[in-house]
Design an enzyme around this catalytic site. Structure first.
Site, PDB file in Angstrom:
ATOM      1  N   LYS A 205       0.855  -1.207   0.000  1.00 13.26           N
ATOM      2  CA  LYS A 205       0.000   0.000   0.000  1.00 13.26           C
ATOM      3  C   LYS A 205       0.887   1.251   0.000  1.00 13.26           C
ATOM      4  O   LYS A 205       0.557   2.245  -0.657  1.00 13.26           O
ATOM      5  CB  LYS A 205      -0.929   0.017   1.220  1.00 13.26           C
ATOM      6  CG  LYS A 205      -1.971  -1.087   1.225  1.00 13.26           C
ATOM      7  CD  LYS A 205      -3.193  -0.785   0.366  1.00 13.26           C
ATOM      8  CE  LYS A 205      -4.229  -1.879   0.469  1.00 13.26           C
ATOM      9  NZ  LYS A 205      -5.076  -2.045  -0.679  1.00 13.26           N
TER      10      LYS A 205
ATOM     11  N   LYS B 215      -2.543  -9.265  -7.722  1.00 13.43           N
ATOM     12  CA  LYS B 215      -3.755 -10.081  -7.581  1.00 13.43           C
ATOM     13  C   LYS B 215      -4.988  -9.310  -8.060  1.00 13.43           C
ATOM     14  O   LYS B 215      -4.947  -8.081  -8.157  1.00 13.43           O
ATOM     15  CB  LYS B 215      -3.927 -10.490  -6.127  1.00 13.43           C
ATOM     16  CG  LYS B 215      -4.306  -9.339  -5.219  1.00 13.43           C
ATOM     17  CD  LYS B 215      -4.595  -9.828  -3.832  1.00 13.43           C
ATOM     18  CE  LYS B 215      -5.243  -8.757  -2.978  1.00 13.43           C
ATOM     19  NZ  LYS B 215      -6.622  -8.447  -3.335  1.00 13.43           N
TER      20      LYS B 215
ATOM     21  N   LYS C 235     -10.370  -5.295  -5.418  1.00 13.81           N
ATOM     22  CA  LYS C 235     -11.517  -4.393  -5.513  1.00 13.81           C
ATOM     23  C   LYS C 235     -11.041  -3.000  -5.858  1.00 13.81           C
ATOM     24  O   LYS C 235     -11.699  -2.279  -6.600  1.00 13.81           O
ATOM     25  CB  LYS C 235     -12.245  -4.346  -4.161  1.00 13.81           C
ATOM     26  CG  LYS C 235     -13.151  -5.529  -3.967  1.00 13.81           C
ATOM     27  CD  LYS C 235     -14.028  -5.330  -2.749  1.00 13.81           C
ATOM     28  CE  LYS C 235     -13.557  -6.173  -1.594  1.00 13.81           C
ATOM     29  NZ  LYS C 235     -12.729  -5.483  -0.623  1.00 13.81           N
TER      30      LYS C 235
HETATM   31  P1  ATP Z   1      -8.878  -4.175  -1.513  1.00 14.20           P
HETATM   32  O1  ATP Z   1      -8.187  -4.030  -2.838  1.00 14.20           O
HETATM   33  O2  ATP Z   1      -9.784  -3.031  -1.208  1.00 14.20           O
HETATM   34  O3  ATP Z   1      -7.949  -4.530  -0.375  1.00 14.20           O
HETATM   35  P2  ATP Z   1      -9.469  -6.936  -1.882  1.00 14.20           P
HETATM   36  O4  ATP Z   1      -9.885  -7.325  -3.235  1.00 14.20           O
HETATM   37  O5  ATP Z   1      -8.051  -7.211  -1.486  1.00 14.20           O
HETATM   38  O6  ATP Z   1      -9.849  -5.411  -1.709  1.00 14.20           O
HETATM   39  P3  ATP Z   1     -10.407  -7.625   0.740  1.00 14.20           P
HETATM   40  O7  ATP Z   1     -11.694  -7.047   1.225  1.00 14.20           O
HETATM   41  O8  ATP Z   1      -9.129  -7.004   1.204  1.00 14.20           O
HETATM   42  O9  ATP Z   1     -10.440  -7.634  -0.854  1.00 14.20           O
HETATM   43  O10 ATP Z   1     -10.362  -9.174   1.070  1.00 14.20           O
HETATM   44  C1  ATP Z   1     -11.537  -9.959   1.222  1.00 14.20           C
HETATM   45  C2  ATP Z   1     -11.174 -11.430   1.131  1.00 14.20           C
HETATM   46  O11 ATP Z   1     -10.873 -11.770  -0.223  1.00 14.20           O
HETATM   47  C3  ATP Z   1      -9.946 -11.825   1.939  1.00 14.20           C
HETATM   48  O12 ATP Z   1     -10.221 -13.069   2.529  1.00 14.20           O
HETATM   49  C4  ATP Z   1      -8.842 -11.959   0.914  1.00 14.20           C
HETATM   50  O13 ATP Z   1      -7.885 -12.917   1.310  1.00 14.20           O
HETATM   51  C5  ATP Z   1      -9.618 -12.441  -0.285  1.00 14.20           C
HETATM   52  N1  ATP Z   1      -8.966 -12.041  -1.537  1.00 14.20           N
HETATM   53  C6  ATP Z   1      -8.851 -10.771  -2.002  1.00 14.20           C
HETATM   54  N2  ATP Z   1      -8.247 -10.763  -3.192  1.00 14.20           N
HETATM   55  C7  ATP Z   1      -7.980 -12.071  -3.498  1.00 14.20           C
HETATM   56  C8  ATP Z   1      -7.390 -12.736  -4.628  1.00 14.20           C
HETATM   57  N3  ATP Z   1      -7.004 -12.050  -5.679  1.00 14.20           N
HETATM   58  N4  ATP Z   1      -7.276 -14.088  -4.595  1.00 14.20           N
HETATM   59  C9  ATP Z   1      -7.725 -14.801  -3.522  1.00 14.20           C
HETATM   60  N5  ATP Z   1      -8.290 -14.246  -2.441  1.00 14.20           N
HETATM   61  C10 ATP Z   1      -8.437 -12.895  -2.427  1.00 14.20           C
HETATM   62 MG    MG Z   2      -7.250  -6.470   0.411  1.00 10.70          MG
END
Ligand code: ATP
Ligand code: MG
Length: 373
Positions: free
Chosen positions: A149, A231, A234
């Protein structure tokens, strides 16, 4: 595991087992009453930072849906966590509703699991405060997600971001959860949560439960973005992330431009990350025969003899992905059109979550010694 005193399938010799067992005494003393042994507790959370994607689904939600019958599940929308990176809070309410709607559309049943919003449970913030005294600046600065981040947003390095793993530990431990279905990106945070629990218990006496990351297959899942650059997420790299709200054209468009290469140089060549990711997605949403056909094509290809056709593979994957995403998207859209129903679910979840949190925070306060009358 839930059980009743009247159960007849004790392993033999039944009396030896039963003599060690609380259930037996209960049965002898009060044969007419049933007792229920508490189910193991599970917790998971998602930040309301945008639309949910395939990584969220396969890393977290899919396991979560599968666990809801077997365990005592708590699922929350992590709105405090969202504030660490959210520049603008105008979308917060709709994002919270979206997370709830998309989770229900994926199969979560609000009658079976406790669905709530993090900021509805102030006990979490109190536990976070106690745990902060046990978290060291150096270890927080070394956390991979923090470093990432900082790299991406050097203008917003706030203390909330630094102590994110501490708040996450409080989220989990407030419900005495043992299993946490999360993706691979959260593995390090879970290890930190266990460290904080150990330090707390060492200093104040055995109080907090140590949690483990959980996935049904054993291996934690990570879905890469379609350009192979980090990865699916969101809040980052949105044109290379497949969202559960993407319409059919968008799904096809994104998969069509997913990164590929000129094909393997030799039979059974090791796949680069971005190719492996396409196979992973195919394995998750296509039939086993389709997956096997493209695997075989890949393994039988070599330089000058490229049997695998990535164009065909992507076309097939896009078709299967549309089939997979469309019903979820439609159901989530219907649910989002009824904010009052989502409100009722969240209020019921809040009451249940606070009841559970109150038990832990009482034990924590007593252990820390902040009880004066
Ligand atoms: P942000 O980018 O806002 O951090 P994010 O996509 O990383 O959003 P989170 O809300 O941080 O999502 O994570 C929610 C869940 O989804 C967590 O359990 C995280 O491990 C899982 N997760 C997020 N991205 C991935 C991914 N690309 N592959 C597998 N698991 C994921
Ligand atoms: Mg995340």
């Amino acid at each position: 595991m839930a059980g009743t005193a009247g159960s007849t399938n004790y392993p033999k010799p039944w009396y030896r087992k039963a003599l060690q067992c609380e259930v037996f005494f209960h049965y002898i003393c009060r044969p007419q009453t049933k007792i229920t042994v508490e189910k193991e507790r599970v917790l998971s959370g998602i930040r309301p930072t945008g639309q949910l994607h395939l990584g969220n689904y396969f890393g977290a939600m899919r396991n979560y849906v599968r666990m809801q019958d077997e365990f005592n599940c708590f699922f929350f929308v992590a709105d405090w966590h969202a504030l660490t990176t959210l520049a603008d809070n105008k979308e917060l309410q709709s994002s919270v509703h979206r997370v709830i709607a998309e989770n229900i559309a994926c199969g979560l049943d609000p009658e079976k699991v406790c669905l709530y919003v993090q900021s509805d449970v102030p006990e979490i913030a109190e536990l976070y405060l106690y745990l902060n005294m046990l978290a060291y600046k150096g270890e927080l600065e070394r956390t991979a997600t923090f470093k990432e981040k900082v790299r991406l947003h050097p203008e917003n390095v706030n203390a909330g971001l630094l102590t994110y793993p501490v708040l996450q530990a409080a989220d989990i431990m407030i419900h005495r959860a043992t299993k946490v279905p999360v993706g691979k990106d959260q593995e390090q945070h879970l290890e930190m949560a266990r460290n904080f629990a150990q330090r707390f218990n060492h200093r104040y006496g055995e109080t907090l439960v140590e949690p483990q990351a959980f996935n049904y297959g054993g291996e934690l899942v990570k879905i890469l973005s379609l350009d192979g650059n980090g990865k699916m997420s969101k809040s980052e790299n949105q044109m290379n992330t497949l969202y559960l709200a993407d319409d059919d054209d968008m799904i096809v468009k994104k998969i069509k431009k997913a990164k590929t290469d000129g094909g393997p140089a030799e039979p059974y060549a090791q796949k680069p990350d971005f190719i492996e990711n396409l196979f992973t997605l195919m394995q998750l949403v296509s039939g086993p025969d389709t997956y096997k056909k493209f695997q075989d094509d890949y393994n039988n290809s070599s330089a000058g003899n490229t049997i695998i056709r990535y164009g065909d593979m992507k076309k097939q994957l896009a078709e299967d992905m549309v089939q997979f995403i469309t019903p979820i998207r439609q159901k989530a859209a219907d649910l989002q059109n009824d904010p009052a129903a989502i409100g009722r679910i969240l209020k019921a979840g809040k009451d249940k979550a606070r009841e559970s949190a109150a038990v832990t925070i009482k034990m924590v306060r007593e252990a820390v010694g902040v009880t004066y009358y």
